[in-house]
Design a protein around this motif. Structure first.
Motif, mmCIF file in Angstrom:
data_model
loop_
_atom_site.group_PDB
_atom_site.id
_atom_site.type_symbol
_atom_site.label_atom_id
_atom_site.label_comp_id
_atom_site.label_asym_id
_atom_site.label_seq_id
_atom_site.Cartn_x
_atom_site.Cartn_y
_atom_site.Cartn_z
ATOM 1 N N LYS A 286 0.804 -1.226 0.000
ATOM 2 C CA LYS A 286 0.000 0.000 0.000
ATOM 3 C C LYS A 286 0.838 1.278 0.000
ATOM 4 O O LYS A 286 0.296 2.380 -0.005
ATOM 5 C CB LYS A 286 -0.937 0.000 1.210
ATOM 6 N N ARG A 287 2.136 1.139 -0.020
ATOM 7 C CA ARG A 287 2.983 2.332 -0.046
ATOM 8 C C ARG A 287 3.095 2.890 -1.467
ATOM 9 O O ARG A 287 2.901 2.186 -2.450
ATOM 10 C CB ARG A 287 4.378 2.004 0.490
ATOM 11 N N TYR A 288 3.449 4.171 -1.533
ATOM 12 C CA TYR A 288 3.656 4.844 -2.811
ATOM 13 C C TYR A 288 5.165 5.028 -3.033
ATOM 14 O O TYR A 288 5.938 5.022 -2.063
ATOM 15 C CB TYR A 288 2.941 6.200 -2.827
ATOM 16 N N PRO A 289 5.598 5.198 -4.293
ATOM 17 C CA PRO A 289 7.025 5.308 -4.569
ATOM 18 C C PRO A 289 7.762 6.341 -3.719
ATOM 19 O O PRO A 289 8.900 6.099 -3.291
ATOM 20 C CB PRO A 289 7.070 5.667 -6.058
ATOM 21 N N HIS A 290 7.142 7.490 -3.445
ATOM 22 C CA HIS A 290 7.835 8.534 -2.678
ATOM 23 C C HIS A 290 8.046 8.134 -1.209
ATOM 24 O O HIS A 290 8.816 8.783 -0.495
ATOM 25 C CB HIS A 290 7.070 9.862 -2.749
ATOM 26 N N GLU A 291 7.389 7.068 -0.786
ATOM 27 C CA GLU A 291 7.542 6.586 0.584
ATOM 28 C C GLU A 291 8.619 5.503 0.699
ATOM 29 O O GLU A 291 8.822 4.950 1.778
ATOM 30 C CB GLU A 291 6.209 6.025 1.089
ATOM 31 N N LEU A 292 9.306 5.215 -0.395
ATOM 32 C CA LEU A 292 10.311 4.152 -0.439
ATOM 33 C C LEU A 292 11.706 4.732 -0.575
ATOM 34 O O LEU A 292 11.906 5.819 -1.132
ATOM 35 C CB LEU A 292 10.045 3.223 -1.625
ATOM 36 N N SER A 293 12.693 3.987 -0.105
ATOM 37 C CA SER A 293 14.086 4.350 -0.333
ATOM 38 C C SER A 293 14.455 4.050 -1.790
ATOM 39 O O SER A 293 13.712 3.369 -2.512
ATOM 40 C CB SER A 293 14.996 3.549 0.603
ATOM 41 N N GLY A 294 15.625 4.534 -2.220
ATOM 42 C CA GLY A 294 16.068 4.254 -3.580
ATOM 43 C C GLY A 294 16.211 2.773 -3.853
ATOM 44 O O GLY A 294 15.830 2.278 -4.920
ATOM 45 N N GLY A 295 16.742 2.032 -2.888
ATOM 46 C CA GLY A 295 16.883 0.588 -3.061
ATOM 47 C C GLY A 295 15.553 -0.119 -3.151
ATOM 48 O O GLY A 295 15.382 -1.066 -3.936
ATOM 49 N N GLN A 296 14.579 0.332 -2.356
ATOM 50 C CA GLN A 296 13.244 -0.266 -2.402
ATOM 51 C C GLN A 296 12.551 0.053 -3.725
ATOM 52 O O GLN A 296 11.876 -0.801 -4.297
ATOM 53 C CB GLN A 296 12.413 0.242 -1.226
ATOM 54 N N GLN A 297 12.724 1.266 -4.225
ATOM 55 C CA GLN A 297 12.149 1.617 -5.527
ATOM 56 C C GLN A 297 12.718 0.728 -6.623
ATOM 57 O O GLN A 297 11.995 0.282 -7.523
ATOM 58 C CB GLN A 297 12.424 3.083 -5.848
ATOM 59 N N GLN A 298 14.024 0.458 -6.539
ATOM 60 C CA GLN A 298 14.643 -0.406 -7.539
ATOM 61 C C GLN A 298 14.041 -1.810 -7.492
ATOM 62 O O GLN A 298 13.801 -2.432 -8.523
ATOM 63 C CB GLN A 298 16.150 -0.484 -7.334
ATOM 64 N N ARG A 299 13.789 -2.315 -6.288
ATOM 65 C CA ARG A 299 13.201 -3.645 -6.139
ATOM 66 C C ARG A 299 11.782 -3.692 -6.703
ATOM 67 O O ARG A 299 11.380 -4.689 -7.312
ATOM 68 C CB ARG A 299 13.191 -4.056 -4.667
ATOM 69 N N VAL A 300 11.018 -2.612 -6.511
ATOM 70 C CA VAL A 300 9.667 -2.555 -7.079
ATOM 71 C C VAL A 300 9.745 -2.560 -8.605
ATOM 72 O O VAL A 300 8.981 -3.259 -9.279
ATOM 73 C CB VAL A 300 8.908 -1.310 -6.583
ATOM 74 N N ALA A 301 10.672 -1.775 -9.155
ATOM 75 C CA ALA A 301 10.842 -1.744 -10.611
ATOM 76 C C ALA A 301 11.214 -3.127 -11.138
ATOM 77 O O ALA A 301 10.739 -3.562 -12.191
ATOM 78 C CB ALA A 301 11.912 -0.724 -10.989
ATOM 79 N N LEU A 302 12.070 -3.834 -10.402
ATOM 80 C CA LEU A 302 12.466 -5.185 -10.796
ATOM 81 C C LEU A 302 11.271 -6.134 -10.724
ATOM 82 O O LEU A 302 11.044 -6.934 -11.644
ATOM 83 C CB LEU A 302 13.590 -5.667 -9.896
ATOM 84 N N ALA A 303 10.488 -6.048 -9.653
ATOM 85 C CA ALA A 303 9.303 -6.898 -9.503
ATOM 86 C C ALA A 303 8.314 -6.642 -10.633
ATOM 87 O O ALA A 303 7.727 -7.578 -11.189
ATOM 88 C CB ALA A 303 8.640 -6.638 -8.151
ATOM 89 N N ARG A 304 8.109 -5.365 -10.979
ATOM 90 C CA ARG A 304 7.184 -5.031 -12.065
ATOM 91 C C ARG A 304 7.660 -5.598 -13.398
ATOM 92 O O ARG A 304 6.867 -6.099 -14.207
ATOM 93 C CB ARG A 304 7.026 -3.512 -12.173
#
Length: 211
Positions: free
Chosen positions: A132-150
């Motif tokens: 339920k989090r939004y990209p701006h609520e994530l660290s850079g490493g977490q954003q990268q993991r979301v991009a990888l998952a997508r």
């Protein structure tokens, strides 16, 4: 088994006289993580864009799973190539939650299938609970993991990664390298990885192609 092959691939932007890529031939086998290394301007990112179908070469062919997707008499659009891509800036949708970002490419699946696949991918990248989090609520490493998952969620034939660590500081980059390799190997994903950093290549890739 060859996943991607290019044969005598040449490309130049209209305003430049010299080719960025000139007669490039490569072969990527199933399950390989292959680094594309070279100085700025050598055509690393351009090669990924050609394989993805985002650019068209002046000469040569590109085959995916033995099928010509770019050639003199063939051009398969990007959405029909079975290619996943992670960009330098991750390109997450800021108005969508983590769950919705990961589900974005799963529109052909039913609602329950989308949710199950999304959960599977978040578990793979160790972000369960972040739905339920939004990209701006994530660290850079977490954003990268979301991009990888997508990128992995639609089960692409090959994953293309263009300087995925460029927005991370050195400490975080070092911590994530081994995690990325583990995720790619666990998912049995074939990957073409562009970087200018030899440490990235040494930590993640099975072999390197120099441009």
């Amino acid at each position: 088994m060859s996943i991607v092959e290019t044969h005598n691939l040449s490309f130049a932007y209209a305003k430049r006289q010299a080719n960025i890529l000139d007669g490039v031939s490569i072969s990527i086998q199933k399950g390989e993580i292959v680094g594309i290394a070279g100085p700025s301007g050598s055509g690393k990112s351009t090669l990924l864009r050609l394989i993805a179908g985002l650019e068209t070469p002046q000469a040569g062919t590109i085959s995916i799973l033995g099928r010509i997707v770019t050639g003199a008499e063939a051009f398969v659009p990007p959405e029909r190539r079975g290619v996943g891509m992670v960009f330098q800036d991750y390109a997450l949708f800021p108005h969508l939650t983590v769950a919705k970002n990961v589900e974005f490419g799963l529109y052909r699946l039913g609602r329950e299938e989308r949710k199950a696949r999304m959960q599977e991918m978040l578990e793979l990248v160790e972000l369960t609970g972040f739905e339920k989090r939004y990209p701006h609520e994530l660290s850079g490493g977490q954003q990268q993991r979301v991009a990888l998952a997508r990128a992995l969620a639609p089960q692409p034939v090959i994953l293309l990664m263009d300087e995925p660590f460029s927005n991370l500081d050195a400490g975080l980059k070092a911590a994530i390298r081994s995690d990325l390799r583990e995720i790619l190997k666990k998912s049995e994903m074939t990957c073409l990885f562009v970087t200018h950093d030899q440490q990235d290549v040494d930590a993640i890739c099975d072999r390197t192609i120099e441009l």
